[in-house]
Design a protein around this motif. Structure first.
Motif: not given
Ligand code: IPE
Ligand code: IPE
Ligand code: MG
Length: 255
Positions: A15-34
């Motif tokens: 949504s437009d809102m999500a585009q304008v807001a910080d796309p990281t939602h405040g997450a600095r470090h993410i990890a993924i078990i791929m």
């Protein structure tokens, strides 16, 4: 990089809102078990090796997207200390893809300000891979847009064991007393030293376990599990995970 406060429950991640807001939602470090390359290939009646190849393409896209979003650090589980239990030909395929990936993507890392870091006992890999890794680490050491930490021959128990050994050696040397060992001594002795605290840990393919990944670092991380198989994990999936993260109430034991 936060442009506007994140609006909770704003629905569609596109949504437009999500585009304008910080796309990281405040997450600095993410990890993924791929996880799920093998099942992705099986579903399509393709060889497992093609699942891993598609998995590398997903890595390439997600690294790009995370950098653009402003994520500070991303840690990707690429090969565990237990993955040596796989058939030799699969291990050969995975190591071949790793060689190719470092060689083909190093220029793009550098152009995009990505600093490469490797966690895990990577020095036990084939010597040509160790050389490639060390060249890439050196070349990207000064980049500061995003740190991409790749977990290779990584197991959290082994990482903690090595940390304990280095702390014990420092005590023996007389640097400090055993009862002076604190949380920061341990954090600083882990392979992830210097990375921001782990905010969000994602696992793809529907498995609900950590498989020896970041056991210390995940103490207060938010966990996100999706049935999506790793080769199908794309920007939209990452946005969904970050949106879920942004909607959570992190209490850290408080109220
Ligand atoms: C993840 O996919 C890649 C690695 C562990 C290297 P898998 O190969 O584990 O795929 P599944 O779990 O068998 O589907
Ligand atoms: C975890 O996946 C390791 C990586 C993604 C590199 P696995 O497929 O090895 O995990 P298990 O064996 O299902 O726990
Ligand atoms: Mg798996």
């Amino acid at each position: 990089m936060r442009l506007m406060p994140t609006k909770k429950g704003s629905g569609d991640p596109d949504s437009d809102m999500a585009q304008v807001a910080d796309p990281t939602h405040g997450a600095r470090h993410i990890a993924i078990i791929m996880d799920g390359n093998g099942r992705w290939a099986k579903k399509k009646h393709l060889p497992r090796a093609l699942g891993h190849k598609k998995g590398v393409e997903a890595v390439r896209d997600i690294v790009r997207v995370a950098g653009e979003m402003g994520i500070e650090a991303m840690t990707l589980y690429a090969f565990s200390s237990e993955n040596w239990n796989r058939p030799a030909d699969e291990i050969t395929d995975l190591m071949g893809l790793l060689r190719q990936y470092i060689q083909s993507d190093i220029d793009e890392f550098d152009e995009n300000g990505i600093r490469l870091k490797v966690i895990g006992n990577y020095k036990a890999l084939d010597s040509d891979i160790v050389q490639l890794i060390e060249g890439a680490l050196e070349r990207t050491a000064k980049n500061d847009r995003m740190t991409l930490a790749i977990a290779l021959n990584y197991g959290a128990q082994n990482e903690m064991l090595r940390a304990v050994q280095s702390i014990a050696a420092a005590v023996k040397k007389g640097d400090f007393e055993p009862d002076e060992i604190d949380v920061s001594h341990v954090s600083d002795a882990l392979d992830t030293a210097g990375l921001p605290p782990l905010d969000l840990l994602i696992r793809t393919s529907g498995e609900l376990r950590l498989s020896n990944f970041l056991l210390w670092q995940a103490a207060y991380s938010e966990l996100y599990f999706t049935d999506t198989l790793w080769p199908d994990f794309d920007k939209r999936e990452l946005q969904r995970a970050l949106k879920s993260f942004g909607d959570r109430d992190r209490r850290f034991g408080g109220r």
